[in-house]
Design an enzyme around this catalytic site. Structure first.
Site, short mmCIF file in Angstrom:
data_model
loop_
_atom_site.label_atom_id
_atom_site.label_comp_id
_atom_site.label_asym_id
_atom_site.label_seq_id
_atom_site.Cartn_x
_atom_site.Cartn_y
_atom_site.Cartn_z
N ASP A 58 1.17 -1.57 0.09
CA ASP A 58 -0.51 -0.20 -0.27
C ASP A 58 0.68 1.45 -0.20
OD1 ASP A 58 -2.88 1.51 0.72
OD2 ASP A 58 -1.29 2.00 2.02
N ASN A 95 -2.33 12.54 -4.72
CA ASN A 95 -3.65 13.82 -5.34
C ASN A 95 -4.52 15.25 -5.36
OD1 ASN A 95 -4.02 11.46 -7.29
ND2 ASN A 95 -5.58 10.14 -6.11
N ASP A 100 -1.58 9.50 -11.07
CA ASP A 100 -1.35 8.87 -12.07
C ASP A 100 0.23 8.12 -12.27
OD1 ASP A 100 -4.56 9.29 -13.97
OD2 ASP A 100 -4.83 8.10 -11.92
N ASP A 157 -4.49 2.77 -4.89
CA ASP A 157 -2.87 2.89 -4.13
C ASP A 157 -2.73 1.38 -3.71
OD1 ASP A 157 -2.88 4.47 -1.51
OD2 ASP A 157 -4.00 3.43 -1.87
#
Lengths: 194, 380
Positions: free
Chosen positions: A77, A85, A94, A120
């Site tokens: 993770d 973001n 991205d 993610d």
């Protein structure tokens, strides 16, 4: 009267049809393959997708038990990904995910399965793993690589590892075990930081 | 109607006409239609006919081969001689020259003539007109706005090439029509037509992506159709372009085609394949094939259908494509034999370089290849 001519023309016509049919079959197979590849891969990162991982685990579960093989499932993770973001936008997010995917592909072997499990979250599935291999050392190295690469964004990696048949022989449970261990790892790191 | 068909294989034109006249017992006629081998000297034909028969009531046209009843006649003269019982029965003639350079006015005038005479039955006999006739026919068809168009049929004269010129002429009165056509309009008759095809489509469905007039360049995107056709020619020694007449193309998109529209191949070179008729981009087609047996079986069915359409028939007229005759090989005469046997009337006809007939819905006139058009006529 011109039987030989007619026969040859019909043979040539048949050749033409056969050739076209072969081309059609090849095109269809190529299209099928492309469609299949698109169906099992994540479009952003090019890694395998979650659906394919789950189907694959279902398929190999019995084989692993019968042939007494060992599976290693690593649940990973990205820490602080939300920050990227929120601060730099989804396009930057991205790009980071694509770069992380590239790093993961380089880190694991070509025949290991690397999966984008969700937002993610990533999974690596290692088959026929040797019990003596030090998985933590490898993963720590991976974490450091990611931290170094994305130092600007304070990105890091948390992970949890589960083994089949050691932890469980049920492949769905394998993911849960690895997931739980990942959270334990996260908690430990937070505690250490404090 | 009194109908007589006669022929002569004499190589001398005057003697040919004399033989035919003698066979007619010098009887008078109201109208004569003659096929004339293209080797005869062109300029002598009108004068010689008038001299021997003492009449200008005729139309003649070039044909490499023609037939009277069951007999196929190569290199001669064949004639259909009509004497009408009813004073109302007439044959009028409309003609045009210079169709190789036709103008919109030519198209309009011809359309107006046909529109004005919708009650007549028209037979069109045309020349290739330097390959322009098929385009003229398409435009003419667009101008006709009556329905149904079931009163027009015809064919393109067959001929020979001398130098640069293809002799597919027509003759009337004192004139020679080199690049035009004649329309024979029959007043006070009943007529019916039917079409015999027989070729069936096989194999790959192609789409025309590049064509111009009679020339086909590309199919299915960027595939050179000439390359495909040359593959059909592989393994055949001493190749003759006519061998490709065994595999005409069958155009599939023609929703209003009467049976189907066929096109036979005229020429193959590196860039294109040329046909005896126009093609359009976007059309789909397949290569087709038929044995002589299949063609003749379709001829038989055609004759039976025609017989059911008319109560009585005074004479039959057949326009049969030279390509079809090539495919029939040594069984050429059987086509005429079937027509004659089933219809049991005098039969006249010739081998054409293209056939003119209605489409399936009787809304248009079309140029056909590889077909046999059959006409039955009776005087009212």
């Amino acid at each position: 009267m011109r039987e030989h001519v007619k026969i040859q023309i019909l043979k040539n016509l048949l050749n033409e049809v056969t050739k076209k049919y072969d081309e059609f079959i090849q095109e269809r197979e190529k299209l099928y393959l492309q469609t299949f590849e698109r169906a099992i891969h994540d479009t952003l990162t090019g890694l395998y997708n979650r659906q394919y991982l789950l189907e694959y685990l279902m398929r190999i579960q019995e084989k692993v038990i019968r042939q007494k093989e060992r599976l290693e499932l690593i649940f990973m993770d990205l820490d602080n990904f939300k920050y990227i973001n929120d601060t730099f936008g989804h396009r930057k997010g991205d790009e980071v995910l694509q770069e992380v995917a590239r790093i993961l592909n380089e880190h694991f072997r070509q025949y290991d399965m690397v999966v984008r499990y969700g937002g993610d979250e990533f999974v690596a599935l290692i088959e026929r793993v040797s019990p003596n291999m030090s998985v933590e050392t490898r993963l720590e190295l991976l974490r450091k690589n990611i931290e170094k690469k994305f130092a600007r964004y304070r990105l890091s990696l948390s992970y949890g590892v589960a083994f089949c048949p050691d932890d469980t022989t049920d492949c769905n449970e394998l993911i849960n075990v690895a997931d739980r261990r990942m959270y334990e790892y996260k908690r430990k790191r937070k505690t250490l930081k404090k | 109607m009194r109908v007589r068909v006669q022929r002569s294989c004499n190589k001398d034109l005057t003697r040919s006409f004399e033989e035919i006249k003698q066979a007619l017992n010098s009887e008078e006629f109201d109208f004569a239609l003659l096929s004339i081998d293209p080797h005869f000297e062109v300029d002598k034909i009108p004068h010689t006919f008038q001299k021997i028969f003492g009449s200008k009531r005729y139309v003649a046209f070039h044909a490499n081969s023609a037939f009277v009843d069951e007999e196929v006649v190569d290199g001669g003269v064949c004639g259909l001689f009509l004497t009408f019982d009813n004073k109302k029965t007439k044959v009028r003639i409309f003609s045009k020259e210079g169709i190789d350079r036709y103008t919109p006015q030519d198209v309009e005038e011809t359309a107006k003539y046909l529109q004005t005479n919708q009650n007549d039955f028209h037979i069109i006999i045309a020349s290739l007109a330097k390959e322009r006739f098929s385009f003229f026919l398409e435009e003419l068809s667009e101008c006709l706005d009556y329905y149904p168009i079931e009163n027009i049929i015809g064919g393109i004269s067959s001929g020979i090439k001398i130098g640069q010129e293809m002799l597919t002429y027509q003759f009337l009165e004192d004139r020679v029509i080199k690049n035009g056509f004649i329309i024979l309009s029959f007043e006070n008759v009943e007529a019916a037509i039917d079409i015999s095809l027989g070729f069936l489509p096989y194999g790959i469905r192609y789409e025309i992506t590049k064509s111009q007039g009679n020339k086909l360049y590309m199919v299915d995107g960027e595939n050179n159709f000439s390359t495909i056709i040359r593959r059909m020619m592989r393994g055949i020694r001493d190749f003759d372009i006519r061998y490709l007449w065994y595999i005409p193309i069958n155009i599939l998109d023609e929703k209003d085609g009467y049976v189907a529209t066929m096109r036979t191949i005229e020429e193959v070179n590196d860039e294109y394949v040329k046909f005896y008729g126009s093609l359009k981009e976007g059309q789909h087609f397949k290569i087709s094939f038929a044995t002589a047996e299949e063609l003749l079986e379709e001829d038989r069915r055609t004759a039976l259908r025609l017989k059911r359409k008319l109560e009585t028939i005074d004479f039959a007229f057949n326009f049969s494509c030279v390509a079809r005759q090539f495919v029939l090989e040594e069984r050429q005469a059987e086509e005429a034999q079937w027509y004659r046997t089933i219809l049991d009337v005098p039969l006249f006809g010739f081998f054409t370089f293209g056939e003119i007939g209605p489409d399936k819905m009787y809304r248009k006139l079309k140029l056909y290849n590889a077909t046999s058009l059959l006409l039955g006529v009776r005087e009212l």
